[in-house]
Design a protein around this motif. Sequence first.
Motif, PDB file in Angstrom:
ATOM      1  N   ALA A 448      15.687 -84.285  23.668  1.00 33.73           N
ATOM      2  CA  ALA A 448      15.432 -84.484  22.242  1.00 33.73           C
ATOM      3  C   ALA A 448      16.035 -83.356  21.411  1.00 33.73           C
ATOM      4  O   ALA A 448      16.145 -82.213  21.867  1.00 33.73           O
ATOM      5  N   GLN A 449      16.419 -83.687  20.192  1.00 39.25           N
ATOM      6  CA  GLN A 449      16.835 -82.693  19.200  1.00 39.25           C
ATOM      7  C   GLN A 449      15.655 -82.474  18.261  1.00 39.25           C
ATOM      8  O   GLN A 449      15.222 -83.410  17.577  1.00 39.25           O
ATOM      9  N   LEU A 450      15.143 -81.258  18.237  1.00 42.64           N
ATOM     10  CA  LEU A 450      13.969 -80.943  17.426  1.00 42.64           C
ATOM     11  C   LEU A 450      14.377 -79.966  16.328  1.00 42.64           C
ATOM     12  O   LEU A 450      14.712 -78.811  16.604  1.00 42.64           O
ATOM     13  N   TYR A 462       9.325 -71.155  23.048  1.00 49.12           N
ATOM     14  CA  TYR A 462       8.453 -71.980  23.886  1.00 49.12           C
ATOM     15  C   TYR A 462       9.113 -73.275  24.373  1.00 49.12           C
ATOM     16  O   TYR A 462       8.508 -74.013  25.154  1.00 49.12           O
ATOM     17  N   ALA A 463      10.323 -73.560  23.929  1.00 45.37           N
ATOM     18  CA  ALA A 463      10.957 -74.838  24.262  1.00 45.37           C
ATOM     19  C   ALA A 463      11.459 -74.856  25.701  1.00 45.37           C
ATOM     20  O   ALA A 463      11.972 -73.860  26.211  1.00 45.37           O
ATOM     21  N   ASN A 464      11.328 -76.014  26.357  1.00 46.00           N
ATOM     22  CA  ASN A 464      11.884 -76.160  27.698  1.00 46.00           C
ATOM     23  C   ASN A 464      13.323 -76.667  27.605  1.00 46.00           C
ATOM     24  O   ASN A 464      13.839 -76.932  26.513  1.00 46.00           O
ATOM     25  N   LYS A 465      13.983 -76.832  28.747  1.00 45.83           N
ATOM     26  CA  LYS A 465      15.409 -77.171  28.778  1.00 45.83           C
ATOM     27  C   LYS A 465      15.693 -78.579  28.282  1.00 45.83           C
ATOM     28  O   LYS A 465      16.845 -78.921  28.009  1.00 45.83           O
ATOM     29  N   ASN A 466      14.645 -79.405  28.150  1.00 48.33           N
ATOM     30  CA  ASN A 466      14.856 -80.780  27.684  1.00 48.33           C
ATOM     31  C   ASN A 466      14.859 -80.904  26.163  1.00 48.33           C
ATOM     32  O   ASN A 466      15.057 -81.989  25.634  1.00 48.33           O
ATOM     33  N   ASP A 483      16.066 -88.419  15.899  1.00 42.54           N
ATOM     34  CA  ASP A 483      15.782 -86.990  16.040  1.00 42.54           C
ATOM     35  C   ASP A 483      14.340 -86.705  15.613  1.00 42.54           C
ATOM     36  O   ASP A 483      13.654 -87.556  15.031  1.00 42.54           O
ATOM     37  N   PHE A 484      13.906 -85.480  15.855  1.00 45.83           N
ATOM     38  CA  PHE A 484      12.529 -85.096  15.544  1.00 45.83           C
ATOM     39  C   PHE A 484      12.527 -83.855  14.656  1.00 45.83           C
ATOM     40  O   PHE A 484      13.432 -83.016  14.731  1.00 45.83           O
ATOM     41  N   VAL A 485      11.491 -83.769  13.822  1.00 47.21           N
ATOM     42  CA  VAL A 485      11.342 -82.622  12.927  1.00 47.21           C
ATOM     43  C   VAL A 485       9.951 -82.026  13.122  1.00 47.21           C
ATOM     44  O   VAL A 485       8.945 -82.747  13.086  1.00 47.21           O
ATOM     45  N   LEU A 486       9.906 -80.713  13.349  1.00 48.65           N
ATOM     46  CA  LEU A 486       8.633 -79.987  13.421  1.00 48.65           C
ATOM     47  C   LEU A 486       8.420 -79.290  12.088  1.00 48.65           C
ATOM     48  O   LEU A 486       9.240 -78.475  11.655  1.00 48.65           O
ATOM     49  N   VAL A 487       7.332 -79.651  11.422  1.00 45.43           N
ATOM     50  CA  VAL A 487       7.064 -79.092  10.105  1.00 45.43           C
ATOM     51  C   VAL A 487       5.617 -78.601  10.058  1.00 45.43           C
ATOM     52  O   VAL A 487       4.720 -79.175  10.670  1.00 45.43           O
ATOM     53  N   ASN A 488       5.403 -77.482   9.359  1.00 47.66           N
ATOM     54  CA  ASN A 488       4.062 -76.910   9.239  1.00 47.66           C
ATOM     55  C   ASN A 488       3.432 -77.338   7.917  1.00 47.66           C
ATOM     56  O   ASN A 488       4.104 -77.865   7.028  1.00 47.66           O
ATOM     57  N   SER A 489       2.140 -77.073   7.785  1.00 50.28           N
ATOM     58  CA  SER A 489       1.436 -77.486   6.566  1.00 50.28           C
ATOM     59  C   SER A 489       1.248 -76.346   5.573  1.00 50.28           C
ATOM     60  O   SER A 489       0.498 -76.493   4.602  1.00 50.28           O
ATOM     61  N   ILE A 520      12.389 -89.236  13.119  1.00 50.87           N
ATOM     62  CA  ILE A 520      13.195 -89.771  12.023  1.00 50.87           C
ATOM     63  C   ILE A 520      13.525 -91.234  12.307  1.00 50.87           C
ATOM     64  O   ILE A 520      14.137 -91.552  13.329  1.00 50.87           O
ATOM     65  N   PRO A 521      13.126 -92.157  11.436  1.00 49.74           N
ATOM     66  CA  PRO A 521      13.375 -93.578  11.685  1.00 49.74           C
ATOM     67  C   PRO A 521      14.856 -93.945  11.471  1.00 49.74           C
ATOM     68  O   PRO A 521      15.593 -93.229  10.835  1.00 49.74           O
TER      69      PRO A 521
END
Length: 521
Positions: A448-450, A462-466, A483-489, A520-521
């Motif tokens: 995955a692309q984060l 903290y990310a692993n090789k995947n 793709d994926f997005v990590l967002v804080n509040s 992301i859709p």
Amino acid sequence: MQKIRKHPIYILLIINIAVGLFTFRDYGLSWDEPLFYDYANALGYAYTPREWFSGNFNLENAFGSSATDHANRGPAYILLAHPIVSIITSFDVDHASAWHLVNFLTFQLGVYILYRLVRRWVNPSAALAATALFAWQPLLWGHAFINPKDPPFLVFFLGAVCFGFEMIDKIIQTAPSSAHPSNFYESGKKNMAALLLAAFFLGVATSIRILGPLAGILVGMYALGKLNRSTATTLAKYLSGYLVATTLIVFITWPYLWTNPLQKFIEVFGFMSDNPTQLPVLFNGQIYQADKLPRRYLPSLLGLTLTEPVWLLFILGLIIGFWKSNNQKRLLLALTLLWFIIPGAYVILRKPPMYDGFRHFLFILPPVFIFTGFAFEKLFLATKKQWGVIAIILFAPAILGSIKLHPYEYTYYNLFTGGTSGAFRVYETEYWLTCYKEAVQGFQEQDAQLFIKREPYIAEYYANKNITIRDYRVEFNKIQPGDFVLVNSRTNEDLKTFKDAPIVLSIQRGDAVFCAIKKIP
């Protein structure tokens, strides 16, 4: 066992350290930590004689990759802690967790010093209760692990006050009018040891933060209160040595000052007095710039982020403390109260930029808990056989709050605002992004692309090789469906970022969402 009965603080320290050893790996890196620890790694350059005489010594190399941000922040704490961290990492503990453990153990030093200071006024049981209430505050317990700046300053400021007061007491007790001439030599050695200990804590506190000298001012005021014709010469001699020793410690532990000590110190004092920043801050449901916050900001957070019994006990203890004390003890109590009032009044009247709660002013909290000691003493005497029930009632909010929020104890809000769930979207909660650890480690997508909205280096740790970590702000135009997005509040950033994208993973406690991963859709 007899020593433990005589000094019950050891019981509290054993409990705290045991819990810390079982949990220190649970805490994620915070926003400020990676670059600050890089500064710690680089500092050794400034203290290496081989580099001094190499012919191309450049002090800038001692400030790490964040020199523009950290060079003028005194590094005394990380300078002292770095060798211990290196030893711990040799036992197969990761770098971040090693720092978290050392940070926490440093806080336990502060717990011991607070007990030692409270014992000046109240019995061991009351002092232990006041100290436990302080140590178990969820706000402080959480910061103790993840914050290498503000709790260490609290600890060394507390030590500077405690050992400074003790230094003055020893000097007065051994002044010519109160000491037998045959004891002068032995007394002189003890006085010098007390002086060096007090100077060490004051020097390190000043190196960590420019407000450190306030502790020295409180000690000086205590000395003035003890001044008379027979003690004036002795006090002047030792206080001069105290000032010189403190100055040397500040200079030695702060490489930034080496090229022009006085000018650099004045420069840092001016800069840090204003703490220039315009970070957005969520307060009472509105987003303010850090330099535009209302005056009620600090009083509100003091009322909402400590457990419910604290302020009632403080007010009761304040009345009892001044009522029962003699003039000498009242002087010391007044100085202790000034420790809280002066910085608090500065914030309210001067309105310097504030952000990340009131973490920069955690050091004003010990006086609050010192006064709770008087209330505990009165309550224990009044209730006698029922004191255990009273203690459970008073400590329950802190213990339950920490258990419920772990490892995000620092996000604690009391029931006056509906707990942390009630404070969510109204006040800042998980503003330091420590939830990235749990989010990234719990993310199970393959290849995955984060994209990380803020501070991608934390997630990368903290990310692993995947998982491929990408910087959202730098590579926004490369985001693709799937793709994926990590967002804080923090300041409700999660509501502004791909608002309608489905959430695949949410890190939260109760109704308070700390960070989320969206697809992301």
